[in-house]
Design a protein around this motif. Structure first.
Motif: not given
Length: 248
Positions: A104-121
């Motif tokens: 279900x996921x294209x391994x070549x089109x992955x992004x990551x985001x998050x806020x505060x502690x999630x931004x540090x992550x």
């Protein structure tokens, strides 16, 4: 229609948000990491706006948060903050593999985001996984080690960290993007931070951007500033979703 489903892999619960008609298709996928004391359900609006862009959104619970609570108030785990972030970074590989194996996921089109502690992550994941195509750090910090050391000294009114703590802090350097910025390697990486943030300092993150934005590895970095405190305005959530729609 946007669909929300709960999944679990190796004891790690996460929410998957996706348009119903796209749920079984191989899609670009964005991981969103919540902040300290929050949980995956608390950032559903972020996942919703990502899913509106025909992207699969994945929202995990961090260790001791949400479904992973051990029954103690999360504030009792303040001294586990660094280990919580490092655990999320390590667990990212497990979640990513599960989604790719489910086709279900294209391994070549992955992004990551998050806020505060999630931004540090987010910054830690960008420092650790070169296969991640793009990142968006929302009021987080690329200088993981220095930030946690600063918070610990302030919280416990210490001039120097105890020796037993210093060993754990040394391990953080492996995940610290500010110590190896070249691993950005030209990937799209956006930052947003409010000028009035009184929890995660604005200046070190902006300084990181200024120092590296004109380098070959930092050429696709961008930065947005608003006059906000430690909260993510809805307009910035829309900006984050649009960013991933453009780069994934």
């Amino acid at each position: 229609m946007i669909q929300i489903e709960r999944y679990e892999v190796n004891g790690l619960p996460y929410l998957e948000i996706v348009k119903e008609e796209l749920k079984n298709k191989v899609l670009p996928t964005v991981f969103f990491y919540h902040g300290w004391t929050n949980c995956k359900e608390s950032v559903l609006v972020n996942g919703y706006e990502v899913a509106q862009q025909n992207i699969r959104a994945i929202i995990p619970d961090a260790m001791f948060h949400g479904e992973r609570s051990d029954g103690q108030p999360i504030t009792e785990h303040f001294d586990d903050f660094a280990n919580i972030v490092m655990a999320s970074i390590d667990e990212f590989a497990v979640l990513m593999e599960d989604l790719v194996n489910r086709k279900v996921t294209d391994k070549d089109r992955i992004g990551v985001t998050g806020l505060s502690m999630g931004g540090i992550t987010t910054c830690g994941i960008m420092a650790t996984y070169p296969e991640v195509k793009a990142g968006d750090c929302l009021m987080g910090a690329p200088n993981f080690h220095d930030f946690v050391e600063m918070v610990a000294k302030e919280a416990f009114e210490l001039e120097e960290l105890p020796k037993e703590l210093a060993t754990d802090f040394l391990r953080m350097k492996e995940y610290d993007l500010s110590l190896k910025p070249e691993v950005i390697n030209g990937r799209a990486f956006h930052f947003w931070h409010g000028l009035k943030d009184d929890m995660v300092p604005y200046q070190p993150t902006f300084d990181f951007y200024e120092e590296h934005r004109d380098t070959p590895y930092g050429k696709q970095m961008s930065f947005n500033t608003t006059n906000d405190g430690h909260r993510v305005p809805y307009s910035i959530t829309l900006e984050m979703a649009s960013f991933f729609a453009n780069v994934l």
